[in-house]
Design a protein around this motif. Structure first.
Motif, PDB file in Angstrom:
ATOM      1  N   TYR A  63       0.821  -1.212   0.000  1.00 37.41           N
ATOM      2  CA  TYR A  63       0.000   0.000   0.000  1.00 37.41           C
ATOM      3  C   TYR A  63       0.857   1.265   0.000  1.00 37.41           C
ATOM      4  CZ  TYR A  63      -4.199  -2.752   0.880  1.00 37.41           C
ATOM      5  OH  TYR A  63      -5.237  -3.633   0.766  1.00 37.41           O
ATOM      6  N   TRP A  64       2.050   1.161  -0.536  1.00 35.86           N
ATOM      7  CA  TRP A  64       2.968   2.287  -0.464  1.00 35.86           C
ATOM      8  C   TRP A  64       2.391   3.558  -1.092  1.00 35.86           C
ATOM      9  CZ3 TRP A  64       6.506   4.480   2.071  1.00 35.86           C
ATOM     10  CH2 TRP A  64       7.274   5.508   1.520  1.00 35.86           C
ATOM     11  N   GLN A  65       1.768   3.438  -2.238  1.00 35.02           N
ATOM     12  CA  GLN A  65       1.230   4.625  -2.903  1.00 35.02           C
ATOM     13  C   GLN A  65       0.140   5.279  -2.060  1.00 35.02           C
ATOM     14  OE1 GLN A  65       0.120   3.064  -6.810  1.00 35.02           O
ATOM     15  NE2 GLN A  65       1.960   3.968  -7.705  1.00 35.02           N
ATOM     16  N   ARG A  66      -0.728   4.453  -1.480  1.00 34.84           N
ATOM     17  CA  ARG A  66      -1.809   4.986  -0.638  1.00 34.84           C
ATOM     18  C   ARG A  66      -1.223   5.664   0.609  1.00 34.84           C
ATOM     19  NH1 ARG A  66      -7.355   4.473   0.757  1.00 34.84           N
ATOM     20  NH2 ARG A  66      -7.613   6.044   2.370  1.00 34.84           N
ATOM     21  N   ILE A  67      -0.248   5.033   1.224  1.00 32.05           N
ATOM     22  CA  ILE A  67       0.360   5.583   2.432  1.00 32.05           C
ATOM     23  C   ILE A  67       1.100   6.885   2.126  1.00 32.05           C
ATOM     24  CG2 ILE A  67       2.108   5.170   4.212  1.00 32.05           C
ATOM     25  CD1 ILE A  67       1.332   2.188   4.060  1.00 32.05           C
ATOM     26  N   ALA A  68       1.867   6.887   1.033  1.00 34.80           N
ATOM     27  CA  ALA A  68       2.613   8.089   0.658  1.00 34.80           C
ATOM     28  C   ALA A  68       1.671   9.240   0.333  1.00 34.80           C
ATOM     29  CB  ALA A  68       3.512   7.783  -0.541  1.00 34.80           C
ATOM     30  N   ALA A  69       0.586   8.947  -0.393  1.00 34.23           N
ATOM     31  CA  ALA A  69      -0.376   9.990  -0.741  1.00 34.23           C
ATOM     32  C   ALA A  69      -1.070  10.533   0.504  1.00 34.23           C
ATOM     33  CB  ALA A  69      -1.413   9.440  -1.714  1.00 34.23           C
ATOM     34  N   THR A  70      -1.344   9.658   1.454  1.00 32.21           N
ATOM     35  CA  THR A  70      -1.984  10.081   2.701  1.00 32.21           C
ATOM     36  C   THR A  70      -1.060  11.003   3.491  1.00 32.21           C
ATOM     37  OG1 THR A  70      -3.301   8.049   2.841  1.00 32.21           O
ATOM     38  CG2 THR A  70      -2.968   9.299   4.886  1.00 32.21           C
ATOM     39  N   LEU A  71       0.195  10.611   3.610  1.00 35.08           N
ATOM     40  CA  LEU A  71       1.157  11.439   4.348  1.00 35.08           C
ATOM     41  C   LEU A  71       1.347  12.795   3.675  1.00 35.08           C
ATOM     42  CD1 LEU A  71       3.858   8.747   5.243  1.00 35.08           C
ATOM     43  CD2 LEU A  71       2.149   9.766   6.763  1.00 35.08           C
ATOM     44  N   ALA A  72       1.393  12.783   2.338  1.00 36.01           N
ATOM     45  CA  ALA A  72       1.587  14.033   1.605  1.00 36.01           C
ATOM     46  C   ALA A  72       0.381  14.962   1.732  1.00 36.01           C
ATOM     47  CB  ALA A  72       1.859  13.735   0.133  1.00 36.01           C
ATOM     48  N   GLY A  73      -0.798  14.364   1.922  1.00 35.73           N
ATOM     49  CA  GLY A  73      -2.010  15.173   1.978  1.00 35.73           C
ATOM     50  C   GLY A  73      -2.486  15.535   3.365  1.00 35.73           C
ATOM     51  N   LEU A  74      -1.724  15.174   4.392  1.00 36.87           N
ATOM     52  CA  LEU A  74      -2.164  15.440   5.759  1.00 36.87           C
ATOM     53  C   LEU A  74      -2.395  16.918   6.046  1.00 36.87           C
ATOM     54  CD1 LEU A  74      -0.185  12.963   8.073  1.00 36.87           C
ATOM     55  CD2 LEU A  74      -2.651  13.081   7.670  1.00 36.87           C
ATOM     56  N   GLY A  75      -1.616  17.757   5.409  1.00 36.02           N
ATOM     57  CA  GLY A  75      -1.731  19.179   5.696  1.00 36.02           C
ATOM     58  C   GLY A  75      -2.903  19.868   5.041  1.00 36.02           C
ATOM     59  N   SER A  76      -3.453  19.260   3.961  1.00 33.88           N
ATOM     60  CA  SER A  76      -4.468  19.983   3.205  1.00 33.88           C
ATOM     61  C   SER A  76      -5.666  19.155   2.747  1.00 33.88           C
ATOM     62  CB  SER A  76      -3.824  20.608   1.961  1.00 33.88           C
ATOM     63  OG  SER A  76      -3.214  19.602   1.153  1.00 33.88           O
ATOM     64  N   ALA A  80      -7.369  12.490   3.440  1.00 36.43           N
ATOM     65  CA  ALA A  80      -6.158  11.964   4.071  1.00 36.43           C
ATOM     66  C   ALA A  80      -6.208  12.148   5.584  1.00 36.43           C
ATOM     67  CB  ALA A  80      -4.922  12.649   3.504  1.00 36.43           C
ATOM     68  N   GLN A  81      -6.713  13.294   6.011  1.00 36.77           N
ATOM     69  CA  GLN A  81      -6.809  13.568   7.453  1.00 36.77           C
ATOM     70  C   GLN A  81      -7.797  12.620   8.126  1.00 36.77           C
ATOM     71  OE1 GLN A  81      -7.934  17.682   7.257  1.00 36.77           O
ATOM     72  NE2 GLN A  81      -5.847  18.427   6.891  1.00 36.77           N
ATOM     73  N   ARG A  82      -8.948  12.382   7.473  1.00 30.63           N
ATOM     74  CA  ARG A  82      -9.949  11.498   8.061  1.00 30.63           C
ATOM     75  C   ARG A  82      -9.450  10.056   8.100  1.00 30.63           C
ATOM     76  NH1 ARG A  82     -16.075  10.752   5.837  1.00 30.63           N
ATOM     77  NH2 ARG A  82     -14.974   9.680   4.154  1.00 30.63           N
ATOM     78  N   PHE A  83      -8.787   9.631   7.039  1.00 32.55           N
ATOM     79  CA  PHE A  83      -8.258   8.263   7.006  1.00 32.55           C
ATOM     80  C   PHE A  83      -7.239   8.054   8.122  1.00 32.55           C
ATOM     81  CE2 PHE A  83      -4.883   5.357   5.551  1.00 32.55           C
ATOM     82  CZ  PHE A  83      -5.630   4.188   5.443  1.00 32.55           C
TER      83      PHE A  83
END
Length: 273
Positions: A63-76, A80-83
Motif C-alpha cells: 500500500y505504499w502509494q496509498r500511504i505516501a499519498a496520505t502522508l503528503a495530503g495530511l496538511g491539506s 487523508a486527514q480522516r483516514f
C-alpha cells in the motif's frame, strides 16, 4: 551463528508471514511451530513478536502509494486527514486495553482450553457471519466514519485472546459492523501497522535484557522471511476476498483447535506461552 538455529528462524518467519493477516491466529501457529522445532524459550517468544515488523513492512510496500499519498495530503486534504484519524482511533482501544491487560493475558489466557476454545468459537462465528445476508453500507475504507473506526478498534481487542486472531476479529467484526469484505480486510491491514509495531517495540523494550548483538542475524532472517511470506499472502488475500468467503478458514480453525487439544493432552506442546 548456528545454521540450524537460523533455519528455525526462517521457518518461524515464514509461519508468521503466512498467518498474520489470515483469520487463523498467528500466535497459535507460532506456539505450535516453535514447540515442534524446539524454538520456544523466552528469547524465542520475544523473537515471535519482533518479526511481526517484517509482516508489517509487507503491508507498507503493498500500500505504499496509498500511504505516501496520505502522508503528503495530511496538511491539506480532508480525505487523508480522516483516514489517518480513523486508523489512529482504531488503534487506540488496543493500545489502552493491551497495556492494561498484558500481564493478565500472559498469566491466565495462554492455556489449551482458552486457545482451542478461541479457535473453535471463532470458527463458528465466521460460519454464522458468512451465512447471514451481508448488505454492506461501507464499501471502501474511505467511507468509514470515526465511530466506525472506534468500533472496529474495540473488536480488534478480541484478538488479544490467544487463538482468536487479530485479523480474524477485525475482518469478521468489521463485516458485522457493516463493512464490505474488501473494506474490512483492508482496514485490518492498515490497523495492523500501528498495532503490531507498537506491540513489537513494547516487547523488545520489556525483554531487552534477554537480547544481545549476537541475536541480530537470527532476528534479521526471521524479519526477511516474515516480510516475503506476508507480501505474498497479502497480495493473494486481496484477490481471494474479491470473490470468495472465509468459510474454508473456519473449518481449518476447527481442525487446528482439535490439534491444540491433542498436543496439550499428549504433552507435545506447552501452550502456556
Amino acid at each position: 551463528m548456528d545454521l540450524v538455529l537460523l533455519g528455525k528462524a526462517a521457518i518461524m518467519g515464514i509461519v508468521e508471514g503466512l498467518t498474520e493477516f489470515l483469520p487463523v491466529s498467528s500466535t497459535g501457529h507460532l506456539i505450535l511451530t516453535g514447540a515442534l522445532l524446539g524454538f520456544d524459550d523466552d528469547r524465542a517468544k520475544v523473537f515471535d513478536i519482533a518479526i511481526q515488523t517484517g509482516a508489517i513492512l509487507a503491508v507498507v510496500i503493498v500500500y505504499w502509494q496509498r500511504i505516501a499519498a496520505t502522508l503528503a495530503g495530511l496538511g491539506s486534504q480532508r480525505q487523508a486527514q480522516r483516514f489517518t484519524l480513523n486508523v489512529l482511533l482504531g488503534f487506540l482501544p488496543a493500545a489502552v486495553i493491551g497495556l492494561a491487560a498484558y500481564k493478565f493475558i500472559k498469566a491466565h489466557l495462554f492455556n489449551p482450553p482458552v486457545v482451542a476454545g478461541a479457535f473453535i468459537l471463532g470458527a463458528f462465528v465466521i460460519l454464522w457471519v458468512e451465512r447471514r445476508e451481508h448488505r454492506p453500507r461501507i464499501l471502501s475504507v474511505d467511507d468509514m466514519t470515526p465511530w466506525d473506526a472506534i468500533k472496529v478498534g474495540f473488536v480488534q481487542c478480541l484478538g488479544m485472546i490467544p487463538g482468536t486472531s487479530r485479523s480474524g476479529a477485525t475482518i469478521i467484526g468489521g463485516m458485522l459492523l457493516g463493512l464490505s469484505r474488501k473494506a474490512a480486510t483492508e482496514f485490518s491491514f492498515f490497523l495492523a501497522i500501528p498495532t503490531l509495531v507498537g506491540a513489537g517495540v513494547y516487547s523488545l523494550y520489556k525483554e531487552r535484557a534477554l537480547l544481545s548483538v549476537a541475536d541480530l542475524p537470527l532476528f534479521a532472517v526471521g524479519f526477511v522471511m516474515s516480510f516475503v511470506a506476508a507480501w505474498l499472502c497479502v497480495r493473494w488475500l486481496l484477490r481471494y476476498v474479491s470473490s470468495n468467503s472465509f468459510v474454508p478458514f473456519a473449518w481449518y480453525r476447527i481442525l487446528f483447535g482439535a490439534v491444540v487439544l491433542l498436543t496439550a493432552w499428549t504433552g507435545w506442546v506447552n501452550w502456556a506461552a
